[in-house]
Design a protein around this motif. Sequence first.
Motif, PDB file in Angstrom:
ATOM      1  N   VAL A 185      12.139  13.672  16.167  1.00  0.00           N
ATOM      2  CA  VAL A 185      11.349  14.542  17.036  1.00  0.00           C
ATOM      3  C   VAL A 185      10.281  15.300  16.254  1.00  0.00           C
ATOM      4  O   VAL A 185       9.158  15.473  16.729  1.00  0.00           O
ATOM      5  CB  VAL A 185      12.275  15.532  17.779  1.00  0.00           C
ATOM      6  CG1 VAL A 185      11.461  16.483  18.645  1.00  0.00           C
ATOM      7  CG2 VAL A 185      13.288  14.765  18.635  1.00  0.00           C
ATOM      8  N   PHE A 186      10.619  15.746  15.065  1.00  0.00           N
ATOM      9  CA  PHE A 186       9.685  16.547  14.264  1.00  0.00           C
ATOM     10  C   PHE A 186       9.110  15.693  13.131  1.00  0.00           C
ATOM     11  O   PHE A 186       9.161  16.068  11.957  1.00  0.00           O
ATOM     12  CB  PHE A 186      10.383  17.787  13.718  1.00  0.00           C
ATOM     13  CG  PHE A 186      10.981  18.655  14.795  1.00  0.00           C
ATOM     14  CD1 PHE A 186      10.166  19.440  15.593  1.00  0.00           C
ATOM     15  CD2 PHE A 186      12.347  18.666  15.012  1.00  0.00           C
ATOM     16  CE1 PHE A 186      10.705  20.235  16.594  1.00  0.00           C
ATOM     17  CE2 PHE A 186      12.897  19.458  16.006  1.00  0.00           C
ATOM     18  CZ  PHE A 186      12.079  20.247  16.815  1.00  0.00           C
ATOM     19  N   ALA A 187       8.577  14.544  13.497  1.00  0.00           N
ATOM     20  CA  ALA A 187       8.123  13.563  12.515  1.00  0.00           C
ATOM     21  C   ALA A 187       7.071  14.119  11.565  1.00  0.00           C
ATOM     22  O   ALA A 187       7.112  13.845  10.352  1.00  0.00           O
ATOM     23  CB  ALA A 187       7.579  12.326  13.231  1.00  0.00           C
ATOM     24  N   GLU A 241       5.848  15.650   5.881  1.00  0.00           N
ATOM     25  CA  GLU A 241       5.336  16.560   4.856  1.00  0.00           C
ATOM     26  C   GLU A 241       6.426  16.910   3.842  1.00  0.00           C
ATOM     27  O   GLU A 241       6.182  16.975   2.640  1.00  0.00           O
ATOM     28  CB  GLU A 241       4.792  17.831   5.508  1.00  0.00           C
ATOM     29  CG  GLU A 241       3.548  17.626   6.368  1.00  0.00           C
ATOM     30  CD  GLU A 241       2.293  17.371   5.535  1.00  0.00           C
ATOM     31  OE1 GLU A 241       2.367  17.436   4.292  1.00  0.00           O
ATOM     32  OE2 GLU A 241       1.243  17.107   6.145  1.00  0.00           O
ATOM     33  N   LEU A 242       7.645  17.145   4.329  1.00  0.00           N
ATOM     34  CA  LEU A 242       8.748  17.485   3.435  1.00  0.00           C
ATOM     35  C   LEU A 242       9.102  16.317   2.523  1.00  0.00           C
ATOM     36  O   LEU A 242       9.352  16.496   1.324  1.00  0.00           O
ATOM     37  CB  LEU A 242       9.974  17.913   4.253  1.00  0.00           C
ATOM     38  CG  LEU A 242       9.888  19.282   4.920  1.00  0.00           C
ATOM     39  CD1 LEU A 242      11.027  19.469   5.910  1.00  0.00           C
ATOM     40  CD2 LEU A 242       9.907  20.386   3.871  1.00  0.00           C
ATOM     41  N   PRO A 266       0.833  -1.202   0.000  1.00  0.00           N
ATOM     42  CA  PRO A 266       0.000   0.000   0.000  1.00  0.00           C
ATOM     43  C   PRO A 266       0.868   1.252   0.000  1.00  0.00           C
ATOM     44  O   PRO A 266       1.957   1.268   0.581  1.00  0.00           O
ATOM     45  CB  PRO A 266      -0.813  -0.127   1.293  1.00  0.00           C
ATOM     46  CG  PRO A 266      -0.021  -1.053   2.158  1.00  0.00           C
ATOM     47  CD  PRO A 266       0.650  -2.008   1.226  1.00  0.00           C
ATOM     48  N   PRO A 267       0.426   2.309  -0.661  1.00  0.00           N
ATOM     49  CA  PRO A 267       1.224   3.541  -0.722  1.00  0.00           C
ATOM     50  C   PRO A 267       1.378   4.164   0.664  1.00  0.00           C
ATOM     51  O   PRO A 267       0.488   4.041   1.513  1.00  0.00           O
ATOM     52  CB  PRO A 267       0.406   4.445  -1.652  1.00  0.00           C
ATOM     53  CG  PRO A 267      -0.992   3.913  -1.569  1.00  0.00           C
ATOM     54  CD  PRO A 267      -0.854   2.440  -1.380  1.00  0.00           C
ATOM     55  N   LEU A 268       2.518   4.807   0.863  1.00  0.00           N
ATOM     56  CA  LEU A 268       2.767   5.473   2.138  1.00  0.00           C
ATOM     57  C   LEU A 268       1.881   6.705   2.265  1.00  0.00           C
ATOM     58  O   LEU A 268       1.657   7.430   1.296  1.00  0.00           O
ATOM     59  CB  LEU A 268       4.242   5.884   2.230  1.00  0.00           C
ATOM     60  CG  LEU A 268       5.254   4.739   2.332  1.00  0.00           C
ATOM     61  CD1 LEU A 268       6.666   5.290   2.218  1.00  0.00           C
ATOM     62  CD2 LEU A 268       5.096   3.976   3.638  1.00  0.00           C
ATOM     63  N   THR A 269       1.390   6.939   3.464  1.00  0.00           N
ATOM     64  CA  THR A 269       0.578   8.114   3.756  1.00  0.00           C
ATOM     65  C   THR A 269       1.290   8.956   4.798  1.00  0.00           C
ATOM     66  O   THR A 269       2.266   8.511   5.414  1.00  0.00           O
ATOM     67  CB  THR A 269      -0.798   7.704   4.304  1.00  0.00           C
ATOM     68  OG1 THR A 269      -0.594   7.030   5.576  1.00  0.00           O
ATOM     69  CG2 THR A 269      -1.521   6.773   3.344  1.00  0.00           C
ATOM     70  N   VAL A 270       0.807  10.175   5.005  1.00  0.00           N
ATOM     71  CA  VAL A 270       1.388  11.029   6.038  1.00  0.00           C
ATOM     72  C   VAL A 270       1.376  10.300   7.376  1.00  0.00           C
ATOM     73  O   VAL A 270       2.370  10.268   8.103  1.00  0.00           O
ATOM     74  CB  VAL A 270       0.617  12.353   6.148  1.00  0.00           C
ATOM     75  CG1 VAL A 270       1.121  13.150   7.344  1.00  0.00           C
ATOM     76  CG2 VAL A 270       0.769  13.190   4.887  1.00  0.00           C
TER      77      VAL A 270
END
Length: 262
Positions: free
Chosen positions: A23-25, A30-31, A6-10
């Motif tokens: 820490v800033f997952a 998003e990046l 399955p495609p990766l999602t946020v």
Amino acid sequence: MSQSTPPLTVSSIVTTLRAAGCVFAEDEAELLLSTAPDPTELAAMVERRVAGLPLEHVLGWAEFHGMRIAVDPGVFVPRRRTEFLVSQAAALAPAGAVVVDLCCGSGALGVALASALPGAELHAVDVEPAAVRCARRNVEGLGTVYEGDLFAPLPVSLRGRVDVLLANVPYVPTDDVGLLPAEARIHEPRVALDGGGDGLDVMRRVAAEAPDWLAPGGSLFVETSERQAARARETVGAGGLTPRVVVSGELYATVVIGTRRP
């Protein structure tokens, strides 16, 4: 019949990054999603990040002073705190300034400053071949990048003409390099981090030669740590420049400015 992954999602990327200790997952997810050209590359990028590669090396760029700067694997990643040094230089530099960026790494400082100064003449130097290749991509159209040790490869014609000398020298004491985060310690060149016994060895070399290269009224800008600030100020002053220390509490940045007397 095989089942496709399955495609990766946020959400799934955030979960994976959190498990790896990022820490800033959410921001990183998003990046990665906005940078990856296709699902296959996205999965590979997430895998590289989970393995500990710095985010900027995974993305291929770092945001610095409102710009995207290309950053190749093995090249020092420009720190956001160093934007303060660039801002201080921009405030003092004349239009059409002659700018030299020593220990330039990716070339981020010189590119950011030259882009803000109409008609600036930019020269950048690094001793690391990988950094030089990366800097040449970033500096293209703005100036020239030289490979060599500090001032050695610069054209002799620049002596006494430099208005702004940026020198983001390594300033971590040798014994403290092992205490750095793994992202820096493992994936960035040691020459860009290790400043010698007290962290000021390279700064001493730069400060000693800077007066010969600066134009009258020109300034040297070097970053240091808060605990090294007093000694760094003395070091810059010992080279014959008039030193002062400026600090940004917001960016946790300390910069020593040394000005050649008019």
